[in-house]
Enzyme design. Structure first.
Site, PDB file in Angstrom:
ATOM      1  N   SER A  15      65.125  33.799  28.554  1.00  0.00           N
ATOM      2  CA  SER A  15      64.148  32.930  29.894  1.00  0.00           C
ATOM      3  C   SER A  15      65.392  33.753  31.540  1.00  0.00           C
ATOM      4  O   SER A  15      66.165  33.602  31.220  1.00  0.00           O
ATOM      5  CB  SER A  15      64.035  31.823  29.978  1.00  0.00           C
ATOM      6  OG  SER A  15      63.380  31.189  28.779  1.00  0.00           O
TER       7      SER A  15
ATOM      8  N   ASN B  59      68.449  33.422  37.329  1.00  0.00           N
ATOM      9  CA  ASN B  59      69.665  33.432  35.903  1.00  0.00           C
ATOM     10  C   ASN B  59      68.688  33.703  35.311  1.00  0.00           C
ATOM     11  O   ASN B  59      67.668  33.037  34.500  1.00  0.00           O
ATOM     12  CB  ASN B  59      70.412  31.809  35.868  1.00  0.00           C
ATOM     13  CG  ASN B  59      71.368  32.012  34.502  1.00  0.00           C
ATOM     14  OD1 ASN B  59      72.507  32.486  34.109  1.00  0.00           O
ATOM     15  ND2 ASN B  59      70.983  30.853  33.785  1.00  0.00           N
TER      16      ASN B  59
ATOM     17  N   HIS C  41      69.186  33.016  30.710  1.00  0.00           N
ATOM     18  CA  HIS C  41      69.583  32.038  29.489  1.00  0.00           C
ATOM     19  C   HIS C  41      69.057  32.062  28.401  1.00  0.00           C
ATOM     20  O   HIS C  41      68.169  33.020  28.704  1.00  0.00           O
ATOM     21  CB  HIS C  41      69.424  30.483  30.246  1.00  0.00           C
ATOM     22  CG  HIS C  41      69.154  29.659  29.353  1.00  0.00           C
ATOM     23  ND1 HIS C  41      70.728  29.075  29.088  1.00  0.00           N
ATOM     24  CD2 HIS C  41      68.588  28.600  27.977  1.00  0.00           C
ATOM     25  CE1 HIS C  41      70.566  28.120  27.886  1.00  0.00           C
ATOM     26  NE2 HIS C  41      69.819  27.936  27.556  1.00  0.00           N
TER      27      HIS C  41
HETATM   28  C1  GRF Z   1      74.185  36.156  28.066  1.00  0.00           C
HETATM   29  O1  GRF Z   1      73.666  35.609  26.528  1.00  0.00           O
HETATM   30  C2  GRF Z   1      73.555  35.280  29.139  1.00  0.00           C
HETATM   31  O2  GRF Z   1      72.062  35.069  28.195  1.00  0.00           O
HETATM   32  C3  GRF Z   1      74.277  34.521  29.068  1.00  0.00           C
HETATM   33  O3  GRF Z   1      75.497  34.512  29.202  1.00  0.00           O
HETATM   34  C4  GRF Z   1      75.375  36.173  28.307  1.00  0.00           C
HETATM   35  C5  GRF Z   1      76.055  37.232  29.146  1.00  0.00           C
HETATM   36  O4  GRF Z   1      76.224  38.335  28.954  1.00  0.00           O
HETATM   37  N1  GRF Z   1      74.060  33.570  30.215  1.00  0.00           N
HETATM   38  P1  GRF Z   1      76.841  39.245  29.167  1.00  0.00           P
HETATM   39  O5  GRF Z   1      78.224  38.729  30.291  1.00  0.00           O
HETATM   40  O6  GRF Z   1      75.355  40.054  30.293  1.00  0.00           O
HETATM   41  O7  GRF Z   1      76.938  40.532  28.191  1.00  0.00           O
END
Ligand code: GRF
Length: 197
Positions: A138, A109, A111
């Site tokens: 991360s 994932n 984050h």
């Molecule tokens: C990103 O900021 C990611 O870190 C978080 O959700 C957001 C998703 O954005 N988990 P996208 O859909 O990839 O544009």
């Protein structure tokens, strides 16, 4: 050399997914994106994936009687595509211990914080409220405890005077787009080495 078959799970915009798709257009990249799966039918990322000729699937939790039924259906879809590694990219659903354990070491994932700081939601506003001088993102393995798995790679960005959650989020998102393809490359190369050993 064979490439690791990857599914990307999204719920919305899909900008991180798009960077993974782009990276995987290089035949030398160790992963190929074989499926984009969304739990939200209107997720804009689905259109980006289709435009890149990636297979897509939508599985919305609403039709299922339990979290387990939903996840078993997601799992079956992943297996149907012979997926070997799953990337969460803005997938806004908590995954059960059953799913996390089934995909242990093969579920990652991104984050938007420098873990272990600011697990959970609203990381940018919380970073500003805490007065930190640097923030970031991360990529980590997913375990049942939220945002607690081993970190694979991180990138830091400065917090600057006058930042709002939005300006900080935009700076972090740029770093995410650089970081996720690198992290996926590391994990996919490692899985491939182990598969070939
Ligand atoms: C990103 O900021 C990611 O870190 C978080 O959700 C957001 C998703 O954005 N988990 P996208 O859909 O990839 O544009």
């Amino acid at each position: 050399m064979s490439r690791i078959r990857v599914a990307v799970l999204i719920s919305g915009r899909g900008s991180n997914m798009a960077t993974l798709i782009r990276a995987a257009t290089d035949p030398a990249y160790p992963a190929e994106i074989v499926l984009v799966l969304s739990n939200v039918a209107e997720a804009p990322g689905l259109g980006i994936a289709r435009a890149a000729d990636i297979e897509t699937a939508t599985i919305t939790p609403r039709g299922f009687s339990s979290r387990e039924d939903f996840e078993r259906t997601v799992d079956a879809e992943l297996r149907r595509h012979d997926v070997e590694l799953v990337c969460l990219a803005g997938f806004m659903r908590l995954l059960s211990p059953w799913f996390c354990e089934r995909w242990a070491g093969r579920l990652i994932n991104i984050h938007p914080s420098l873990l272990p700081e600011f697990r959970g939601l609203d990381t940018h506003a919380r970073a500003l409220a805490a007065g930190v001088g640097r923030h970031g993102c991360s990529v980590h393995f997913v375990v049942p405890e939220v945002d607690a798995g081993e970190v694979i790679l991180q990138a830091a960005v400065p917090v600057v005077d006058g930042d709002t959650p939005e300006t900080l989020a935009a700076r972090v998102l740029d770093a995410e787009h650089d970081l996720y393809p690198k992290a996926l490359s590391i994990v996919a190369s490692d899985l491939r080495t182990r598969a070939e050993a």
